[in-house]
Design a protein around this motif. Structure first.
Motif, PDB file in Angstrom:
ATOM      1  N   ILE A  30     -29.683 -45.469  62.391  1.00  0.00           N
ATOM      2  CA  ILE A  30     -28.802 -46.280  63.226  1.00  0.00           C
ATOM      3  C   ILE A  30     -29.481 -47.613  63.564  1.00  0.00           C
ATOM      4  N   GLY A  31     -30.772 -47.546  63.890  1.00  0.00           N
ATOM      5  CA  GLY A  31     -31.493 -48.757  64.256  1.00  0.00           C
ATOM      6  C   GLY A  31     -31.543 -49.766  63.125  1.00  0.00           C
ATOM      7  N   LEU A  32     -31.867 -49.290  61.918  1.00  0.00           N
ATOM      8  CA  LEU A  32     -31.942 -50.210  60.781  1.00  0.00           C
ATOM      9  C   LEU A  32     -30.575 -50.738  60.391  1.00  0.00           C
ATOM     10  N   THR A  33     -29.557 -49.867  60.475  1.00  0.00           N
ATOM     11  CA  THR A  33     -28.191 -50.314  60.140  1.00  0.00           C
ATOM     12  C   THR A  33     -27.741 -51.425  61.080  1.00  0.00           C
ATOM     13  N   GLY A  34     -27.963 -51.207  62.387  1.00  0.00           N
ATOM     14  CA  GLY A  34     -27.593 -52.249  63.356  1.00  0.00           C
ATOM     15  C   GLY A  34     -28.383 -53.524  63.148  1.00  0.00           C
TER      16      GLY A  34
END
Length: 352
Positions: A30-34
């Motif tokens: 989620i962190g990398l996608t955001g």
């Protein structure tokens, strides 16, 4: 510049929410996608530069596309804020998400008030998902819900006020611009004849000579002096003299009608016509027609016929003037004085 900074802070706010969550490594996907998403939005803002040329329609298309990026970023952050409020793992960073939402909304309200409707949509996209998420949380978060709702109403009211102030300031600036343009026109216009004045000539003549010299085009200058004008003033009075000058200017408009021609009163009873893209022969033909018509018809002023003639000097810009506007003017002025010296009511051509 404002939207570029906004793109940077969206990315930073997301990184803070993610890195200060309970277990950031477990939310790595989620962190990398955001991070990738907001980095792409930042890149879109940086790379989408306004067009250097083009017309109003092209600029409007650029504005519409740029606002599309802004609205997508706003909607994305609104969803991020809602997710941060609802996800237990992001509970430690929920305050960061809320403060970022307040900051983005405030910046939108005060920096983009000139586009009130679009800014209002962007603010609602920022706030409504978070408000909906707070409405779904336990009653303990109702205070935050009410506070954010009140602040949202304040932002909308403040943006409306800023929009009115912007419109008033814009209207004032337009009035000042129009006033400045009117004053500039007045400074370049002879009050009596409404022709260009000597100041206008002094600004226009060198520029037209430079253009003719650079591009090799033709530029004709006609200088005219009303014959025995002092006698008109002495015999008929200055009011008739003024009427004669106005009538002379109107007669000039009848013969030199091209939009490119510059009709001027150079002072007293001396007048001039600048004719770009006009050969000596073309200008001579027009000048002779004007002189003959003036001698034959004169003016009808206050119910009486006033015979009037004029002396004329004509020249065409020549490369042998070495690009000098002064040399060109002197040649034509000398031709005018020869016309006066040789009996008046005649046209003399400048000598090469």
């Amino acid at each position: 510049m404002r939207t570029r900074l906004g793109g940077v802070y969206y990315l930073l706010a997301w990184l803070l929410c993610w890195l200060f969550s309970a277990e950031p490594m477990q939310a790595l996907t989620i962190g990398l996608t955001g991070s990738v998403f907001f980095a792409v939005m930042l890149g879109a803002r940086l790379l989408h530069r306004p067009p250097e040329g083009g017309g109003e329609a092209e600029l409007q298309r650029w504005i519409d596309r740029h606002w599309g990026v802004i609205l997508v970023s706003s909607a994305a952050w609104g969803l991020v804020h809602a997710g941060v409020l609802l996800a237990p793992a992001f509970k430690p960073s929920s305050l960061i998400g809320t403060l970022a939402t307040i900051g983005f909304g405030t910046a939108m309200a005060f920096n983009f008030a000139m586009r009130r409707r679009r800014a209002m949509v962007a603010i609602l996209l920022l706030y409504l998902p978070g408000l909906a998420a707070l409405a779904l949380t336990p009653a303990g978060d109702r205070a935050e819900l009410v506070t954010l709702a009140f602040y949202l109403s304040y932002l909308l009211l403040a943006m409306n006020r800023s929009h009115r102030e912007y419109q008033n300031m814009l209207a004032l600036e337009l009035q000042l611009l129009e006033q400045r343009q009117r004053l500039d026109a007045l400074s370049r216009t002879d009050v009596l004849t409404q022709l260009g004045n000597r100041y206008q000539f002094n600004n226009l003549f060198p520029a037209m000579c430079a253009n003719a010299n650079r591009q090799g085009g033709e530029l004709s200058l006609l200088l005219m002096d009303i014959d025995f004008f002092k006698r008109i003033n002495d015999e008929h009075g200055h009011s008739v003299g003024d009427a004669c000058l106005k009538a002379f200017g109107q007669r000039m408009r009848e013969f030199f009608r091209r939009e490119s021609d510059a009709l001027l009163r150079l002072g007293g009873e001396e007048f001039g016509v600048l004719m770009p893209d006009t050969s000596m022969e073309q200008a001579r033909h027009l000048a002779e027609l004007f002189r003959e018509d003036l001698a034959n018809r004169g003016f009808e002023l206050d119910g009486q016929h006033l015979p009037v003639t004029a002396s004329l000097g004509l020249g065409c810009f020549d490369k042998r003037d070495a690009g000098s506007a002064e040399a060109f003017f002197k040649r034509v002025d000398d031709a005018l004085y020869r016309a006066k010296a040789q009996g008046r009511d005649r046209l003399e051509l400048s000598r090469r």
